[in-house]
Design a protein around this motif. Structure first.
Motif, short mmCIF file in Angstrom:
data_model
loop_
_atom_site.label_atom_id
_atom_site.label_comp_id
_atom_site.label_asym_id
_atom_site.label_seq_id
_atom_site.Cartn_x
_atom_site.Cartn_y
_atom_site.Cartn_z
N MET A 95 0.85 -1.17 0.00
CA MET A 95 0.00 0.00 0.00
C MET A 95 0.90 1.24 0.00
SD MET A 95 -2.92 1.24 2.72
CE MET A 95 -3.36 -0.44 3.03
N THR A 96 0.52 2.22 -0.80
CA THR A 96 1.28 3.46 -0.80
C THR A 96 0.42 4.58 -0.25
OG1 THR A 96 0.61 3.95 -3.06
CG2 THR A 96 2.67 2.77 -2.78
N THR A 97 1.06 5.59 0.26
CA THR A 97 0.38 6.72 0.88
C THR A 97 1.01 8.01 0.39
OG1 THR A 97 -0.02 5.46 2.89
CG2 THR A 97 -0.16 7.84 3.09
N ALA A 98 0.16 8.99 0.09
CA ALA A 98 0.65 10.33 -0.22
C ALA A 98 -0.29 11.30 0.49
CB ALA A 98 0.62 10.57 -1.72
N THR A 99 0.25 12.41 0.93
CA THR A 99 -0.64 13.40 1.55
C THR A 99 -0.04 14.79 1.39
OG1 THR A 99 -1.99 13.85 3.49
CG2 THR A 99 0.31 13.39 3.90
N ASN A 100 -0.92 15.76 1.33
CA ASN A 100 -0.52 17.14 1.53
C ASN A 100 -1.56 17.69 2.49
OD1 ASN A 100 -2.81 18.06 0.12
ND2 ASN A 100 -1.71 18.10 -1.82
N ASP A 101 -1.64 18.99 2.63
CA ASP A 101 -2.54 19.54 3.63
C ASP A 101 -4.01 19.30 3.33
OD1 ASP A 101 -0.44 22.42 4.23
OD2 ASP A 101 -0.42 20.43 5.11
N LYS A 102 -4.35 18.98 2.09
CA LYS A 102 -5.76 18.91 1.75
C LYS A 102 -6.19 17.58 1.12
CE LYS A 102 -5.78 23.83 0.97
NZ LYS A 102 -5.79 24.87 -0.02
N VAL A 103 -5.29 16.66 0.87
CA VAL A 103 -5.64 15.42 0.18
C VAL A 103 -4.98 14.23 0.88
CG1 VAL A 103 -5.48 14.12 -1.98
CG2 VAL A 103 -5.79 16.60 -2.06
N ILE A 104 -5.75 13.18 1.05
CA ILE A 104 -5.20 11.90 1.48
C ILE A 104 -5.35 10.96 0.30
CG2 ILE A 104 -5.55 9.89 2.97
CD1 ILE A 104 -6.66 11.87 5.08
N LYS A 105 -4.29 10.28 -0.05
CA LYS A 105 -4.34 9.33 -1.16
C LYS A 105 -3.75 8.01 -0.70
CE LYS A 105 -3.09 8.64 -5.99
NZ LYS A 105 -2.45 9.22 -7.18
N LYS A 106 -4.54 6.95 -0.86
CA LYS A 106 -4.10 5.60 -0.51
C LYS A 106 -4.39 4.70 -1.70
CE LYS A 106 -3.57 6.32 4.05
NZ LYS A 106 -2.40 6.02 4.82
N GLU A 107 -3.52 3.75 -1.93
CA GLU A 107 -3.83 2.77 -2.97
C GLU A 107 -3.38 1.39 -2.53
OE1 GLU A 107 -0.61 2.76 -6.44
OE2 GLU A 107 -1.60 4.71 -6.25
N VAL A 108 -4.07 0.39 -3.06
CA VAL A 108 -3.78 -0.99 -2.73
C VAL A 108 -4.09 -1.85 -3.95
CG1 VAL A 108 -6.08 -1.47 -1.78
CG2 VAL A 108 -4.12 -2.78 -0.95
N THR A 109 -3.30 -2.90 -4.10
CA THR A 109 -3.59 -3.89 -5.14
C THR A 109 -4.20 -5.11 -4.46
OG1 THR A 109 -1.80 -3.07 -6.52
CG2 THR A 109 -2.60 -5.31 -6.98
N ILE A 110 -5.32 -5.53 -4.99
CA ILE A 110 -6.07 -6.65 -4.41
C ILE A 110 -6.10 -7.79 -5.41
CG2 ILE A 110 -8.33 -7.38 -3.55
CD1 ILE A 110 -8.72 -4.43 -2.69
N ASN A 111 -5.80 -8.99 -4.94
CA ASN A 111 -5.82 -10.16 -5.80
C ASN A 111 -7.26 -10.67 -5.90
OD1 ASN A 111 -3.01 -10.20 -6.31
ND2 ASN A 111 -2.70 -11.02 -4.26
N ALA A 112 -8.03 -9.94 -6.69
CA ALA A 112 -9.43 -10.28 -6.95
C ALA A 112 -9.83 -9.56 -8.24
CB ALA A 112 -10.32 -9.83 -5.80
N PRO A 113 -10.76 -10.15 -8.98
CA PRO A 113 -11.20 -9.52 -10.23
C PRO A 113 -11.90 -8.18 -9.98
CG PRO A 113 -12.06 -11.77 -10.04
CD PRO A 113 -11.42 -11.43 -8.74
N LEU A 114 -11.81 -7.30 -10.97
CA LEU A 114 -12.39 -5.97 -10.88
C LEU A 114 -13.85 -6.00 -10.45
CD1 LEU A 114 -12.39 -2.89 -11.38
CD2 LEU A 114 -12.83 -3.38 -13.79
N ASN A 115 -14.66 -6.86 -11.04
CA ASN A 115 -16.09 -6.84 -10.70
C ASN A 115 -16.34 -7.16 -9.23
OD1 ASN A 115 -15.48 -9.60 -11.16
ND2 ASN A 115 -17.61 -10.04 -11.64
N LEU A 116 -15.56 -8.06 -8.65
CA LEU A 116 -15.75 -8.37 -7.23
C LEU A 116 -15.33 -7.22 -6.33
CD1 LEU A 116 -14.67 -12.12 -6.95
CD2 LEU A 116 -16.96 -11.15 -7.22
N VAL A 117 -14.26 -6.53 -6.71
CA VAL A 117 -13.82 -5.37 -5.93
C VAL A 117 -14.87 -4.25 -6.03
CG1 VAL A 117 -11.99 -3.66 -5.63
CG2 VAL A 117 -11.40 -6.01 -6.25
#
Length: 162
Positions: free
Chosen positions: A1-23
């Motif tokens: 998981m990666t994280t980025a932030t500044n004073d006004k935005v929180i951004k998180k991302e993750v890769t999940i081992n599951a098909p797009l429709n299930l996510v």
């Protein structure tokens, strides 16, 4: 998981081992959302529809996102909704005309892998908001960990419990 932030935005991302429709379904069907995010949910899958999470079962007056709405919906690509913070930030960020926004993006990596990006925007750029931003940084990490666990292992941990 990666994280980025500044004073006004929180951004998180993750890769999940599951098909797009299930996510996608995990975020957009009430019964699925309640498996990993909050024990009670109301998701009306349309722009303007409810996106409400109730973190204390049976309690509609505290620790919830009652009144939050879906603001943008692109099937299996984007889900945007308004957001209310937990009770300790109620006076800071839960005014109906000044809610923050959560933008969730979905990208298929391959048939069995999906990237989810959460961007939480609308935080004010002043000292009063530092604690709320820090709390949401932690909370969104827990949310995405729970989502990943629920979809990959069938073991979602409801996050943000009081």
């Amino acid at each position: 998981m990666t994280t980025a932030t500044n004073d006004k935005v929180i951004k998180k991302e993750v890769t999940i081992n599951a098909p797009l429709n299930l996510v996608w379904y995990a975020w957009t069907i009430s019964e699925r959302v309640s498996e990993w995010f909050a024990p009670e949910t109301v998701v009306e899958l349309r722009e303007g529809g409810a996106y409400e999470l109730y973190f204390i079962p049976g309690n509609s007056t505290s620790m919830n996102t009652k009144g939050c709405k879906i603001t943008k919906l692109i099937n299996e690509k984007e889900l945007h909704f308004t957001w209310k913070g937990p009770d300790q930030f109620e006076t800071l960020m839960n005014k109906d005309d000044e809610l923050t926004i959560v933008n969730v993006s979905f990208k298929s990596i391959n048939d069995n892998s999906t990237k989810v990006i959460v961007e939480h925007i609308g935080f004010k750029d002043n000292e009063d908001w530092i604690e709320a931003i820090n709390w949401h940084q932690m909370a969104w990490s827990g949310v995405l960990d729970s989502l990943k666990s629920a979809l990959e292992k069938g073991e979602g941990n409801l996050c943000c419990q009081p």
